[in-house]
Motif scaffolding. Structure first.
Motif, PDB file in Angstrom:
ATOM      1  N   VAL A  94      86.502  21.373  83.678  1.00 33.84           N
ATOM      2  CA  VAL A  94      85.754  21.002  84.880  1.00 33.84           C
ATOM      3  C   VAL A  94      86.212  21.888  86.031  1.00 33.84           C
ATOM      4  O   VAL A  94      87.258  22.528  85.966  1.00 33.84           O
ATOM      5  CB  VAL A  94      85.955  19.509  85.247  1.00 33.84           C
ATOM      6  CG1 VAL A  94      85.434  18.611  84.137  1.00 33.84           C
ATOM      7  CG2 VAL A  94      87.408  19.212  85.543  1.00 33.84           C
ATOM      8  N   LYS A  95      85.427  21.915  87.097  1.00 34.30           N
ATOM      9  CA  LYS A  95      85.772  22.744  88.248  1.00 34.30           C
ATOM     10  C   LYS A  95      86.981  22.143  88.976  1.00 34.30           C
ATOM     11  O   LYS A  95      86.961  20.993  89.387  1.00 34.30           O
ATOM     12  CB  LYS A  95      84.594  22.839  89.211  1.00 34.30           C
ATOM     13  CG  LYS A  95      84.892  23.738  90.392  1.00 34.30           C
ATOM     14  CD  LYS A  95      83.723  23.821  91.347  1.00 34.30           C
ATOM     15  CE  LYS A  95      84.123  24.708  92.510  1.00 34.30           C
ATOM     16  NZ  LYS A  95      83.275  24.508  93.660  1.00 34.30           N
ATOM     17  N   ILE A  96      88.015  22.949  89.126  1.00 31.69           N
ATOM     18  CA  ILE A  96      89.207  22.529  89.862  1.00 31.69           C
ATOM     19  C   ILE A  96      88.924  22.765  91.344  1.00 31.69           C
ATOM     20  O   ILE A  96      88.554  23.858  91.748  1.00 31.69           O
ATOM     21  CB  ILE A  96      90.447  23.319  89.412  1.00 31.69           C
ATOM     22  CG1 ILE A  96      90.738  23.032  87.937  1.00 31.69           C
ATOM     23  CG2 ILE A  96      91.648  22.990  90.292  1.00 31.69           C
ATOM     24  CD1 ILE A  96      91.821  23.908  87.347  1.00 31.69           C
ATOM     25  N   GLU A  97      89.092  21.717  92.140  1.00 29.74           N
ATOM     26  CA  GLU A  97      88.799  21.822  93.563  1.00 29.74           C
ATOM     27  C   GLU A  97      90.047  21.828  94.436  1.00 29.74           C
ATOM     28  O   GLU A  97      89.942  22.011  95.638  1.00 29.74           O
ATOM     29  CB  GLU A  97      87.853  20.707  93.980  1.00 29.74           C
ATOM     30  CG  GLU A  97      86.501  20.858  93.298  1.00 29.74           C
ATOM     31  CD  GLU A  97      85.453  19.930  93.824  1.00 29.74           C
ATOM     32  OE1 GLU A  97      85.765  19.078  94.684  1.00 29.74           O
ATOM     33  OE2 GLU A  97      84.300  20.041  93.376  1.00 29.74           O
ATOM     34  N   LEU A  98      91.208  21.627  93.828  1.00 31.12           N
ATOM     35  CA  LEU A  98      92.447  21.688  94.591  1.00 31.12           C
ATOM     36  C   LEU A  98      93.594  22.079  93.672  1.00 31.12           C
ATOM     37  O   LEU A  98      93.757  21.510  92.596  1.00 31.12           O
ATOM     38  CB  LEU A  98      92.767  20.330  95.235  1.00 31.12           C
ATOM     39  CG  LEU A  98      94.101  20.259  95.978  1.00 31.12           C
ATOM     40  CD1 LEU A  98      94.073  21.169  97.206  1.00 31.12           C
ATOM     41  CD2 LEU A  98      94.413  18.850  96.398  1.00 31.12           C
ATOM     42  N   CYS A  99      94.369  23.059  94.109  1.00 28.19           N
ATOM     43  CA  CYS A  99      95.602  23.442  93.418  1.00 28.19           C
ATOM     44  C   CYS A  99      96.742  23.296  94.404  1.00 28.19           C
ATOM     45  O   CYS A  99      96.672  23.804  95.521  1.00 28.19           O
ATOM     46  CB  CYS A  99      95.553  24.897  92.970  1.00 28.19           C
ATOM     47  SG  CYS A  99      94.543  25.203  91.534  1.00 28.19           S
ATOM     48  N   ASP A 100      97.767  22.596  94.002  1.00 35.88           N
ATOM     49  CA  ASP A 100      99.004  22.493  94.774  1.00 35.88           C
ATOM     50  C   ASP A 100     100.129  22.636  93.754  1.00 35.88           C
ATOM     51  O   ASP A 100     100.512  21.672  93.090  1.00 35.88           O
ATOM     52  CB  ASP A 100      99.083  21.163  95.508  1.00 35.88           C
ATOM     53  CG  ASP A 100     100.280  21.077  96.450  1.00 35.88           C
ATOM     54  OD1 ASP A 100     101.136  21.986  96.419  1.00 35.88           O
ATOM     55  OD2 ASP A 100     100.363  20.097  97.210  1.00 35.88           O
ATOM     56  N   LEU A 101     100.616  23.853  93.611  1.00 36.45           N
ATOM     57  CA  LEU A 101     101.559  24.170  92.543  1.00 36.45           C
ATOM     58  C   LEU A 101     102.895  24.599  93.111  1.00 36.45           C
ATOM     59  O   LEU A 101     102.960  25.470  93.974  1.00 36.45           O
ATOM     60  CB  LEU A 101     100.998  25.306  91.678  1.00 36.45           C
ATOM     61  CG  LEU A 101      99.602  25.097  91.101  1.00 36.45           C
ATOM     62  CD1 LEU A 101      99.117  26.360  90.420  1.00 36.45           C
ATOM     63  CD2 LEU A 101      99.592  23.923  90.145  1.00 36.45           C
ATOM     64  N   LYS A 102     103.970  23.982  92.608  1.00 39.81           N
ATOM     65  CA  LYS A 102     105.317  24.401  92.971  1.00 39.81           C
ATOM     66  C   LYS A 102     105.852  25.264  91.836  1.00 39.81           C
ATOM     67  O   LYS A 102     105.933  24.829  90.689  1.00 39.81           O
ATOM     68  CB  LYS A 102     106.235  23.208  93.197  1.00 39.81           C
ATOM     69  CG  LYS A 102     107.625  23.641  93.651  1.00 39.81           C
ATOM     70  CD  LYS A 102     108.513  22.457  93.959  1.00 39.81           C
ATOM     71  CE  LYS A 102     109.886  22.935  94.413  1.00 39.81           C
ATOM     72  NZ  LYS A 102     110.810  21.826  94.555  1.00 39.81           N
ATOM     73  N   ILE A 103     106.221  26.497  92.183  1.00 39.39           N
ATOM     74  CA  ILE A 103     106.680  27.484  91.206  1.00 39.39           C
ATOM     75  C   ILE A 103     108.192  27.623  91.317  1.00 39.39           C
ATOM     76  O   ILE A 103     108.743  27.642  92.411  1.00 39.39           O
ATOM     77  CB  ILE A 103     106.005  28.850  91.469  1.00 39.39           C
ATOM     78  CG1 ILE A 103     104.478  28.699  91.552  1.00 39.39           C
ATOM     79  CG2 ILE A 103     106.409  29.870  90.423  1.00 39.39           C
ATOM     80  CD1 ILE A 103     103.837  28.118  90.322  1.00 39.39           C
ATOM     81  N   ILE A 104     108.852  27.733  90.170  1.00 39.54           N
ATOM     82  CA  ILE A 104     110.297  27.897  90.110  1.00 39.54           C
ATOM     83  C   ILE A 104     110.595  29.228  89.408  1.00 39.54           C
ATOM     84  O   ILE A 104     109.989  29.543  88.381  1.00 39.54           O
ATOM     85  CB  ILE A 104     110.954  26.744  89.332  1.00 39.54           C
ATOM     86  CG1 ILE A 104     110.628  25.404  89.999  1.00 39.54           C
ATOM     87  CG2 ILE A 104     112.455  26.945  89.224  1.00 39.54           C
ATOM     88  CD1 ILE A 104     110.998  24.202  89.155  1.00 39.54           C
ATOM     89  N   TYR A 105     111.504  30.031  89.990  1.00 38.60           N
ATOM     90  CA  TYR A 105     111.878  31.303  89.388  1.00 38.60           C
ATOM     91  C   TYR A 105     113.366  31.543  89.600  1.00 38.60           C
ATOM     92  O   TYR A 105     114.007  30.907  90.421  1.00 38.60           O
ATOM     93  CB  TYR A 105     111.054  32.455  89.972  1.00 38.60           C
ATOM     94  CG  TYR A 105     111.245  32.672  91.453  1.00 38.60           C
ATOM     95  CD1 TYR A 105     112.182  33.578  91.936  1.00 38.60           C
ATOM     96  CD2 TYR A 105     110.495  31.970  92.383  1.00 38.60           C
ATOM     97  CE1 TYR A 105     112.372  33.778  93.299  1.00 38.60           C
ATOM     98  CE2 TYR A 105     110.664  32.153  93.747  1.00 38.60           C
ATOM     99  CZ  TYR A 105     111.601  33.058  94.199  1.00 38.60           C
ATOM    100  OH  TYR A 105     111.784  33.247  95.541  1.00 38.60           O
ATOM    101  N   ASP A 106     113.923  32.478  88.833  1.00 40.12           N
ATOM    102  CA  ASP A 106     115.348  32.802  88.892  1.00 40.12           C
ATOM    103  C   ASP A 106     115.577  33.811  90.010  1.00 40.12           C
ATOM    104  O   ASP A 106     115.281  35.002  89.869  1.00 40.12           O
ATOM    105  CB  ASP A 106     115.798  33.364  87.546  1.00 40.12           C
ATOM    106  CG  ASP A 106     117.289  33.614  87.477  1.00 40.12           C
ATOM    107  OD1 ASP A 106     117.960  33.627  88.535  1.00 40.12           O
ATOM    108  OD2 ASP A 106     117.790  33.820  86.352  1.00 40.12           O
ATOM    109  N   SER A 107     116.120  33.339  91.130  1.00 40.78           N
ATOM    110  CA  SER A 107     116.316  34.213  92.295  1.00 40.78           C
ATOM    111  C   SER A 107     117.507  35.152  92.143  1.00 40.78           C
ATOM    112  O   SER A 107     117.707  36.020  92.985  1.00 40.78           O
ATOM    113  CB  SER A 107     116.470  33.371  93.565  1.00 40.78           C
ATOM    114  OG  SER A 107     117.599  32.533  93.461  1.00 40.78           O
ATOM    115  N   SER A 108     118.277  35.018  91.065  1.00 39.35           N
ATOM    116  CA  SER A 108     119.355  35.991  90.844  1.00 39.35           C
ATOM    117  C   SER A 108     118.812  37.280  90.222  1.00 39.35           C
ATOM    118  O   SER A 108     119.473  38.305  90.226  1.00 39.35           O
ATOM    119  CB  SER A 108     120.448  35.393  89.963  1.00 39.35           C
ATOM    120  OG  SER A 108     119.987  35.217  88.635  1.00 39.35           O
ATOM    121  N   ILE A 109     117.581  37.224  89.679  1.00 43.69           N
ATOM    122  CA  ILE A 109     116.949  38.390  89.070  1.00 43.69           C
ATOM    123  C   ILE A 109     115.720  38.834  89.873  1.00 43.69           C
ATOM    124  O   ILE A 109     115.438  40.018  89.973  1.00 43.69           O
ATOM    125  CB  ILE A 109     116.562  38.093  87.604  1.00 43.69           C
ATOM    126  CG1 ILE A 109     117.836  37.820  86.789  1.00 43.69           C
ATOM    127  CG2 ILE A 109     115.753  39.228  86.991  1.00 43.69           C
ATOM    128  CD1 ILE A 109     117.588  37.338  85.383  1.00 43.69           C
TER     129      ILE A 109
END
Length: 155
Positions: A58-73
């Motif tokens: 279905v059509k997504i009308e809102l995205c609120d995504l929290k992204i996690i990444y390795d800040s040492s690299i």
């Protein structure tokens, strides 16, 4: 007597129809969105662009995504609405695909993932869709060490 039986049968049939159809509701299956994250490799010091995409039937009308990444690299460069230092947030009511740029700062492999406990997507029918995710990886390679001897005597 026959009229009473007919009337009773008709009333009973109507009652049974009402009882049968009153229990029916318009039930929809829970909607699900899937968030995928691309992978890349680069030398330390290079920038890489990672694509984060939410998709659904279905059509997504809102995205609120929290992204996690390795800040040492990885060091955040651009693409988040807010973040840095190991987390980022992507918020949009009209986009489902985002390009995030990182600079590789140390050798190694960094995983980039979605924090499903604080992320959500919504459609016209559901404020909160079920969320499935896949992670991406950035492999940062140490630059090749070059010989300081340029006389070519090893040839």
């Amino acid at each position: 007597m026959n009229n009473i039986k007919r009337i009773t049968a008709l009333v009973m049939a109507m009652l049974m129809s009402i009882l049968m159809f009153s229990g029916l509701t318009n039930v929809k299956a829970a909607q699900t969105a899937h968030v995928s994250i691309s992978s890349a490799s680069a030398n330390v010091g290079d920038e890489v662009t990672i694509r984060i995409t939410a998709s659904s039937d279905v059509k997504i009308e809102l995205c609120d995504l929290k992204i996690i990444y390795d800040s040492s690299i990885l060091q955040y460069v651009s693409g988040f609405d807010a973040g840095g230092g190991g987390t980022g947030r992507l918020i949009s009511s009209d986009r489902t695909s985002f390009d995030v740029v990182f600079k590789t700062i140390n050798p190694g492999t960094a995983t980039i993932s979605v924090d499903t406990s604080t992320s959500y997507t919504g459609s016209a029918d559901e404020d909160y869709m079920s969320l499935t995710t896949s992670s991406g990886k950035v492999t940062a390679k140490a630059p090749a060490s070059y010989s300081s001897d340029n006389t070519l005597k090893s040839l």
